[in-house]
Each structure stands twice: as C-alpha cells, then as structure tokens.
Design a protein around this motif. Sequence first.
Motif, PDB file in Angstrom:
ATOM      1  N   LEU A 256      -4.832  -5.377 -12.959  1.00 61.66           N
ATOM      2  CA  LEU A 256      -3.382  -5.344 -13.030  1.00 61.66           C
ATOM      3  C   LEU A 256      -2.942  -4.182 -12.152  1.00 61.66           C
ATOM      4  N   LEU A 257      -2.105  -4.480 -11.164  1.00 61.71           N
ATOM      5  CA  LEU A 257      -1.713  -3.466 -10.193  1.00 61.71           C
ATOM      6  C   LEU A 257      -0.199  -3.329 -10.163  1.00 61.71           C
ATOM      7  N   TYR A 258       0.262  -2.095 -10.133  1.00 62.14           N
ATOM      8  CA  TYR A 258       1.692  -1.824  -9.983  1.00 62.14           C
ATOM      9  C   TYR A 258       1.884  -1.040  -8.693  1.00 62.14           C
ATOM     10  N   HIS A 259       2.677  -1.586  -7.781  1.00 59.94           N
ATOM     11  CA  HIS A 259       2.949  -0.953  -6.492  1.00 59.94           C
ATOM     12  C   HIS A 259       4.231  -0.141  -6.636  1.00 59.94           C
ATOM     13  N   THR A 260       4.116   1.183  -6.599  1.00 62.43           N
ATOM     14  CA  THR A 260       5.275   2.039  -6.831  1.00 62.43           C
ATOM     15  C   THR A 260       6.314   1.957  -5.714  1.00 62.43           C
ATOM     16  N   GLY A 261       5.916   1.536  -4.532  1.00 68.24           N
ATOM     17  CA  GLY A 261       6.866   1.419  -3.419  1.00 68.24           C
ATOM     18  C   GLY A 261       7.716   0.166  -3.492  1.00 68.24           C
ATOM     19  N   THR A 262       7.126  -0.954  -3.878  1.00 64.79           N
ATOM     20  CA  THR A 262       7.866  -2.214  -3.937  1.00 64.79           C
ATOM     21  C   THR A 262       8.366  -2.526  -5.340  1.00 64.79           C
ATOM     22  N   GLY A 263       7.771  -1.872  -6.343  1.00 68.99           N
ATOM     23  CA  GLY A 263       8.128  -2.160  -7.726  1.00 68.99           C
ATOM     24  C   GLY A 263       7.515  -3.448  -8.248  1.00 68.99           C
ATOM     25  N   GLN A 264       6.617  -4.037  -7.483  1.00 76.97           N
ATOM     26  CA  GLN A 264       6.000  -5.293  -7.888  1.00 76.97           C
ATOM     27  C   GLN A 264       4.711  -5.051  -8.667  1.00 76.97           C
ATOM     28  N   THR A 265       4.452  -5.979  -9.581  1.00 73.96           N
ATOM     29  CA  THR A 265       3.211  -5.973 -10.345  1.00 73.96           C
ATOM     30  C   THR A 265       2.403  -7.202  -9.932  1.00 73.96           C
ATOM     31  N   HIS A 266       1.098  -7.016  -9.768  1.00 78.00           N
ATOM     32  CA  HIS A 266       0.220  -8.108  -9.347  1.00 78.00           C
ATOM     33  C   HIS A 266      -0.975  -8.177 -10.281  1.00 78.00           C
ATOM     34  N   ARG A 267      -1.476  -9.379 -10.486  1.00 75.65           N
ATOM     35  CA  ARG A 267      -2.686  -9.590 -11.271  1.00 75.65           C
ATOM     36  C   ARG A 267      -3.715 -10.253 -10.364  1.00 75.65           C
ATOM     37  N   LEU A 268      -4.866  -9.616 -10.238  1.00 71.46           N
ATOM     38  CA  LEU A 268      -5.943 -10.149  -9.406  1.00 71.46           C
ATOM     39  C   LEU A 268      -7.137 -10.481 -10.280  1.00 71.46           C
ATOM     40  N   ASN A 269      -7.784 -11.609  -9.968  1.00 66.59           N
ATOM     41  CA  ASN A 269      -9.003 -11.955 -10.685  1.00 66.59           C
ATOM     42  C   ASN A 269      -9.960 -12.656  -9.731  1.00 66.59           C
ATOM     43  N   GLY A 270     -11.139 -12.939 -10.216  1.00 70.21           N
ATOM     44  CA  GLY A 270     -12.140 -13.644  -9.422  1.00 70.21           C
ATOM     45  C   GLY A 270     -12.534 -12.897  -8.164  1.00 70.21           C
TER      46      GLY A 270
ATOM     47  N   ILE B  54      -8.403 -13.505   2.117  1.00 69.61           N
ATOM     48  CA  ILE B  54      -8.113 -12.590   1.010  1.00 69.61           C
ATOM     49  C   ILE B  54      -7.536 -11.279   1.533  1.00 69.61           C
ATOM     50  N   LEU B  55      -8.149 -10.727   2.575  1.00 70.85           N
ATOM     51  CA  LEU B  55      -7.643  -9.479   3.149  1.00 70.85           C
ATOM     52  C   LEU B  55      -6.208  -9.651   3.646  1.00 70.85           C
ATOM     53  N   GLU B  56      -5.914 -10.778   4.288  1.00 72.73           N
ATOM     54  CA  GLU B  56      -4.552 -11.033   4.765  1.00 72.73           C
ATOM     55  C   GLU B  56      -3.560 -11.096   3.609  1.00 72.73           C
ATOM     56  N   SER B  57      -3.961 -11.696   2.496  1.00 70.41           N
ATOM     57  CA  SER B  57      -3.049 -11.759   1.344  1.00 70.41           C
ATOM     58  C   SER B  57      -2.851 -10.378   0.723  1.00 70.41           C
ATOM     59  N   LEU B  58      -3.913  -9.568   0.667  1.00 70.81           N
ATOM     60  CA  LEU B  58      -3.776  -8.203   0.143  1.00 70.81           C
ATOM     61  C   LEU B  58      -2.932  -7.328   1.069  1.00 70.81           C
TER      62      LEU B  58
ATOM     63  N   VAL C 210     -10.938 -12.515  -5.399  1.00 70.82           N
ATOM     64  CA  VAL C 210      -9.875 -11.671  -4.836  1.00 70.82           C
ATOM     65  C   VAL C 210      -9.953 -10.272  -5.445  1.00 70.82           C
ATOM     66  N   ALA C 211     -10.146 -10.205  -6.740  1.00 62.16           N
ATOM     67  CA  ALA C 211     -10.295  -8.916  -7.420  1.00 62.16           C
ATOM     68  C   ALA C 211     -11.543  -8.191  -6.930  1.00 62.16           C
ATOM     69  N   ASP C 212     -12.621  -8.930  -6.705  1.00 58.27           N
ATOM     70  CA  ASP C 212     -13.864  -8.322  -6.219  1.00 58.27           C
ATOM     71  C   ASP C 212     -13.675  -7.701  -4.835  1.00 58.27           C
ATOM     72  N   VAL C 213     -13.019  -8.441  -3.934  1.00 55.60           N
ATOM     73  CA  VAL C 213     -12.776  -7.908  -2.587  1.00 55.60           C
ATOM     74  C   VAL C 213     -11.873  -6.681  -2.665  1.00 55.60           C
ATOM     75  N   PHE C 214     -10.790  -6.768  -3.438  1.00 55.35           N
ATOM     76  CA  PHE C 214      -9.893  -5.618  -3.586  1.00 55.35           C
ATOM     77  C   PHE C 214     -10.655  -4.407  -4.116  1.00 55.35           C
ATOM     78  N   ASN C 215     -11.473  -4.605  -5.120  1.00 53.55           N
ATOM     79  CA  ASN C 215     -12.213  -3.495  -5.709  1.00 53.55           C
ATOM     80  C   ASN C 215     -13.185  -2.876  -4.707  1.00 53.55           C
ATOM     81  N   GLN C 216     -13.832  -3.691  -3.890  1.00 57.90           N
ATOM     82  CA  GLN C 216     -14.756  -3.144  -2.885  1.00 57.90           C
ATOM     83  C   GLN C 216     -14.012  -2.277  -1.875  1.00 57.90           C
ATOM     84  N   VAL C 217     -12.835  -2.698  -1.471  1.00 61.17           N
ATOM     85  CA  VAL C 217     -12.023  -1.876  -0.560  1.00 61.17           C
ATOM     86  C   VAL C 217     -11.586  -0.601  -1.278  1.00 61.17           C
TER      87      VAL C 217
END
Length: 89
Positions: A24-38, A75-79, A40-47
């Motif tokens: 569960l991610l909250y972006h303080t600049g945009t005010g958006q909250t995102h949920r990543l799993n599977g 996945i990187l493009e979507s992130l 996509v979450a693995d790639v995000f976590n590795q970065v």
Amino acid sequence: MAASLYRPFTKFDVEVCLIDREWLLYHTGTGQTHRLNGVVADVFNQVRIAASPVDVESLKLTMSGLIETDEIMRILESLLALYLIESVV
C-alpha cells in the motif's frame, strides 16, 4: 544508447506499507494511494530496496528469470506513470 536505470521516486516521499503480501503506497506529492500485488509489487520492491539504481537486466536476474524483459518494461512504465519510480538514464 545507455540502458535506463531506475530508482524510487525522489521529488516527493512515497510512504510504503506491506499488508497481507500487498504493498500500500501513498504518494505525498500527488495525494494518490496505490495498491500493488503480485509481480508488480515484486518489481517495485526490487527497485525500492536496491542500494543503487537498477536496470532491466538486473531486475530480470533478481526475479530468477520468472518474468520476461517485455513484462518488466511494461511494469516499469506503469510505475513511472504513477511517479512511484523514476528513470536516471
């Protein structure tokens, strides 16, 4: 042309919380909250946990070849579009 390198977004904080194997991610600049799993979450976590910016090939190796380069790029493009990571070139 040099391969792009990726790192967590640095212009604003992205608050991260792991809940039941989902990020569960909250972006303080945009005010958006995102949920990543599977994967996509693995790639995000590795970065996110990398000591330095990572490229697609190192992500593919880290993921034990379970995901193809095209899928990693998608996945990187979507992130990138969500401002959760940034390209360092």
